[in-house]
Design a protein around this motif. Structure first.
Motif, PDB file in Angstrom:
ATOM      1  N   TYR A   9       0.774  -1.268   0.193  1.00  0.00           N
ATOM      2  CA  TYR A   9      -0.019   0.042  -0.008  1.00  0.00           C
ATOM      3  C   TYR A   9       0.784   1.377  -0.027  1.00  0.00           C
ATOM      4  CZ  TYR A   9      -4.917  -1.853   0.288  1.00  0.00           C
ATOM      5  OH  TYR A   9      -6.087  -2.269  -0.053  1.00  0.00           O
ATOM      6  N   GLU A  10       2.055   1.062   0.512  1.00  0.00           N
ATOM      7  CA  GLU A  10       2.965   2.516   0.602  1.00  0.00           C
ATOM      8  C   GLU A  10       3.710   2.540  -0.746  1.00  0.00           C
ATOM      9  OE1 GLU A  10       5.020   1.945   4.108  1.00  0.00           O
ATOM     10  OE2 GLU A  10       3.602   2.488   5.507  1.00  0.00           O
ATOM     11  N   THR A  11       3.569   1.709  -1.580  1.00  0.00           N
ATOM     12  CA  THR A  11       4.439   1.535  -2.904  1.00  0.00           C
ATOM     13  C   THR A  11       3.425   2.283  -3.838  1.00  0.00           C
ATOM     14  OG1 THR A  11       5.545  -0.391  -2.323  1.00  0.00           O
ATOM     15  CG2 THR A  11       5.492   0.371  -4.741  1.00  0.00           C
ATOM     16  N   ASN A  12       4.085   3.117  -4.839  1.00  0.00           N
ATOM     17  CA  ASN A  12       3.223   3.915  -5.773  1.00  0.00           C
ATOM     18  C   ASN A  12       3.174   2.957  -7.110  1.00  0.00           C
ATOM     19  OD1 ASN A  12       2.131   5.932  -7.268  1.00  0.00           O
ATOM     20  ND2 ASN A  12       3.745   7.115  -7.891  1.00  0.00           N
ATOM     21  N   LEU A  13       1.922   2.375  -6.880  1.00  0.00           N
ATOM     22  CA  LEU A  13       1.669   1.157  -7.768  1.00  0.00           C
ATOM     23  C   LEU A  13       0.464   1.462  -8.558  1.00  0.00           C
ATOM     24  CD1 LEU A  13       1.854  -2.070  -5.755  1.00  0.00           C
ATOM     25  CD2 LEU A  13       3.815  -1.154  -7.429  1.00  0.00           C
ATOM     26  N   THR A  14       0.345   1.087  -9.952  1.00  0.00           N
ATOM     27  CA  THR A  14      -1.067   1.142 -10.579  1.00  0.00           C
ATOM     28  C   THR A  14      -1.865   0.186 -10.237  1.00  0.00           C
ATOM     29  OG1 THR A  14      -0.294  -0.379 -12.251  1.00  0.00           O
ATOM     30  CG2 THR A  14       0.118   1.806 -12.808  1.00  0.00           C
ATOM     31  N   VAL A  15      -3.350   0.418 -10.526  1.00  0.00           N
ATOM     32  CA  VAL A  15      -4.504  -0.640 -10.044  1.00  0.00           C
ATOM     33  C   VAL A  15      -3.859  -2.065 -10.415  1.00  0.00           C
ATOM     34  CG1 VAL A  15      -6.607  -1.128 -10.144  1.00  0.00           C
ATOM     35  CG2 VAL A  15      -6.228   1.192  -9.968  1.00  0.00           C
ATOM     36  N   LYS A  16      -3.419  -2.123 -11.727  1.00  0.00           N
ATOM     37  CA  LYS A  16      -3.208  -3.374 -12.326  1.00  0.00           C
ATOM     38  C   LYS A  16      -2.066  -4.087 -11.577  1.00  0.00           C
ATOM     39  CE  LYS A  16      -2.243  -6.092 -16.427  1.00  0.00           C
ATOM     40  NZ  LYS A  16      -2.111  -6.033 -17.962  1.00  0.00           N
ATOM     41  N   LYS A  17      -0.945  -3.477 -11.342  1.00  0.00           N
ATOM     42  CA  LYS A  17       0.378  -3.838 -10.358  1.00  0.00           C
ATOM     43  C   LYS A  17       0.042  -3.906  -8.860  1.00  0.00           C
ATOM     44  CE  LYS A  17       3.855  -1.964 -13.599  1.00  0.00           C
ATOM     45  NZ  LYS A  17       4.919  -0.977 -13.705  1.00  0.00           N
ATOM     46  N   GLY A  18      -0.940  -3.253  -8.338  1.00  0.00           N
ATOM     47  CA  GLY A  18      -1.302  -3.474  -7.079  1.00  0.00           C
ATOM     48  C   GLY A  18      -2.057  -4.602  -6.788  1.00  0.00           C
ATOM     49  N   GLN A  19      -2.837  -4.988  -7.986  1.00  0.00           N
ATOM     50  CA  GLN A  19      -3.762  -6.177  -7.693  1.00  0.00           C
ATOM     51  C   GLN A  19      -2.806  -7.555  -7.737  1.00  0.00           C
ATOM     52  OE1 GLN A  19      -7.089  -6.285 -10.222  1.00  0.00           O
ATOM     53  NE2 GLN A  19      -7.857  -8.176  -9.724  1.00  0.00           N
ATOM     54  N   LYS A  20      -1.826  -7.408  -8.956  1.00  0.00           N
ATOM     55  CA  LYS A  20      -1.016  -8.520  -8.842  1.00  0.00           C
ATOM     56  C   LYS A  20      -0.055  -8.681  -7.520  1.00  0.00           C
ATOM     57  CE  LYS A  20       2.947 -10.103 -11.538  1.00  0.00           C
ATOM     58  NZ  LYS A  20       3.985 -10.023 -12.648  1.00  0.00           N
ATOM     59  N   LYS A  21       0.400  -7.530  -6.945  1.00  0.00           N
ATOM     60  CA  LYS A  21       1.137  -7.925  -5.686  1.00  0.00           C
ATOM     61  C   LYS A  21       0.227  -8.159  -4.607  1.00  0.00           C
ATOM     62  CE  LYS A  21       5.108  -5.724  -6.468  1.00  0.00           C
ATOM     63  NZ  LYS A  21       6.487  -6.799  -6.399  1.00  0.00           N
ATOM     64  N   ILE A  22      -0.989  -7.722  -4.368  1.00  0.00           N
ATOM     65  CA  ILE A  22      -1.833  -8.332  -3.331  1.00  0.00           C
ATOM     66  C   ILE A  22      -2.412  -9.847  -3.551  1.00  0.00           C
ATOM     67  CG2 ILE A  22      -4.147  -8.195  -2.429  1.00  0.00           C
ATOM     68  CD1 ILE A  22      -3.991  -5.123  -2.929  1.00  0.00           C
ATOM     69  N   GLN A  23      -2.592 -10.071  -4.833  1.00  0.00           N
ATOM     70  CA  GLN A  23      -2.774 -11.583  -5.071  1.00  0.00           C
ATOM     71  C   GLN A  23      -1.720 -12.466  -4.885  1.00  0.00           C
ATOM     72  OE1 GLN A  23      -5.846 -12.627  -6.684  1.00  0.00           O
ATOM     73  NE2 GLN A  23      -4.924 -14.417  -5.351  1.00  0.00           N
ATOM     74  N   GLU A  24      -0.178 -11.932  -5.065  1.00  0.00           N
ATOM     75  CA  GLU A  24       0.676 -12.583  -4.522  1.00  0.00           C
ATOM     76  C   GLU A  24       0.784 -12.927  -3.113  1.00  0.00           C
ATOM     77  OE1 GLU A  24       4.084 -10.767  -6.224  1.00  0.00           O
ATOM     78  OE2 GLU A  24       3.507 -11.395  -8.196  1.00  0.00           O
ATOM     79  N   TRP A  25       0.627 -11.880  -2.444  1.00  0.00           N
ATOM     80  CA  TRP A  25       0.537 -11.959  -0.893  1.00  0.00           C
ATOM     81  C   TRP A  25      -0.592 -12.720  -0.461  1.00  0.00           C
ATOM     82  CZ3 TRP A  25      -3.298 -10.789   2.719  1.00  0.00           C
ATOM     83  CH2 TRP A  25      -2.828 -10.557   4.121  1.00  0.00           C
ATOM     84  N   LEU A  26      -1.716 -12.857  -1.124  1.00  0.00           N
ATOM     85  CA  LEU A  26      -2.870 -13.789  -0.806  1.00  0.00           C
ATOM     86  C   LEU A  26      -2.407 -15.172  -0.620  1.00  0.00           C
ATOM     87  CD1 LEU A  26      -6.035 -11.940  -2.253  1.00  0.00           C
ATOM     88  CD2 LEU A  26      -5.553 -12.138   0.191  1.00  0.00           C
ATOM     89  N   ASN A  27      -1.688 -15.564  -1.720  1.00  0.00           N
ATOM     90  CA  ASN A  27      -1.186 -16.675  -2.128  1.00  0.00           C
ATOM     91  C   ASN A  27      -0.438 -17.300  -0.719  1.00  0.00           C
ATOM     92  OD1 ASN A  27      -2.424 -16.704  -4.362  1.00  0.00           O
ATOM     93  ND2 ASN A  27      -0.349 -16.340  -5.660  1.00  0.00           N
ATOM     94  N   HIS A  28       0.209 -16.567  -0.089  1.00  0.00           N
ATOM     95  CA  HIS A  28       1.008 -16.885   0.991  1.00  0.00           C
ATOM     96  C   HIS A  28       0.103 -16.730   2.422  1.00  0.00           C
ATOM     97  CE1 HIS A  28       4.120 -15.907  -1.746  1.00  0.00           C
ATOM     98  NE2 HIS A  28       4.871 -16.924  -1.040  1.00  0.00           N
TER      99      HIS A  28
END
Length: 288
Positions: A9-28
């Motif tokens: 959340y503190e990283t300046n990401l686009t919606v698409k990149k943010g969604q990808k990062k959160i999905q990776e986090w969810l997998n763990h």
């Protein structure tokens, strides 16, 4: 896991990149927080809209809970104006007007009292010398910025022949933010960084730091003599600049004790050596 989620959340990401990062986090996260991870996944699209303008509905949810509490405490209100004034909680003032300009809410206030007690000689006076309204930023309402048009009244005191300015319970002299707005900024900075809160509020780093330092000085600190165990952590003043302060908290009571303007071990030790403590928690890579 919590820290990694916050980093996204503190990283300046686009919606698409943010969604990808959160999905990776969810997998763990599914292994440790199955229910929470499932909730996030079900609302992932809405959550990722945060990256459009980096704002959340957290403040709004808090306001809604407070409104519901006021309604329960008052057993309902038959008069909307009384209900509105109770919600806004501006002691000594009432709302006279409400307008919307460019997505912002402007509330015009009226001071209830006719006069004031002179803080120089304690004499009561109603001799108004001048009234100069100012715009003051308050907490948002329904996700929209709120500004208060506050009458700043100056009276003439015939007893001491001075011109005292009226004091308001919700606004300090020479400030352009309400006390609760500045308190809100202070609490959010402790959980995030000055740079991040500055982006969210449209304020400069120096403005955020000024608010934080000012509120921190007014906080009632617990008595060090009653504190036996403490924990230390660092808070980022400006992301990526190596600018940190050290937060000192009472482990037993969960209270903030002190903010040290450094995170260097020798400077922290210098402060702690003057206190009588039993246990100091491990912090950073150093044990004290």
């Amino acid at each position: 896991m919590k820290e990694k989620f916050r980093e996204i959340y503190e990283t300046n990401l686009t919606v698409k990149k943010g969604q990808k990062k959160i999905q990776e986090w969810l997998n763990h996260a599914q292994v440790f927080f199955r229910e929470s991870a499932s909730t996030i996944e079900n609302h992932l699209e809405g959550i990722c809209n945060y990256f459009l303008n980096r704002t959340t509905s957290g403040v709004m949810e808090g306001i809604n809970n407070r409104i519901k509490l006021i309604m329960r405490q008052g057993y309902g209100f038959s008069n909307f104006n009384n209900f509105r004034n109770r919600i806004l909680d501006l002691p000594g003032a009432k709302v006279e007007s409400c307008t919307q300009i460019d997505g912002k809410i402007l509330l015009g206030l009226r001071i209830v009292g006719e006069g004031m007690v002179c803080h120089h000689c304690q004499n009561y006076t109603e001799q108004l010398h001048q009234n100069r309204p100012i715009l003051v930023k308050d907490l948002p309402v329904f996700g929209r910025p709120v500004y208060l048009k506050v009458p700043r009244r100056q009276f003439y005191c015939p007893n001491c022949q001075r011109y005292p300015t009226e004091k308001l319970d919700f606004l300090d002299i020479k400030r352009r933010h309400t006390q609760r707005y500045e308190q809100n900024i202070y609490e959010r900075v402790k959980q995030s960084s000055m740079e991040q809160i500055g982006r969210e509020e449209g304020l400069s780093y120096d403005e955020i730091k000024g608010i934080f330092d000012r509120v921190n000085k007014t906080q009632k600190k617990p008595n060090w003599e009653q504190v036996k165990r403490i924990c230390l952590d660092e808070v980022s003043m400006r992301k990526g600049q190596g600018n940190f302060e050290t937060v000192v908290a009472d482990i037993s009571e969960g209270n903030l004790i002190e903010m040290i303007d450094s995170h260097r071990s020798e400077e922290i030790i210098e402060v702690l050596l003057h206190q009588q403590l039993k246990i100091i928690w491990r912090v950073f890579a150093t044990t004290f």
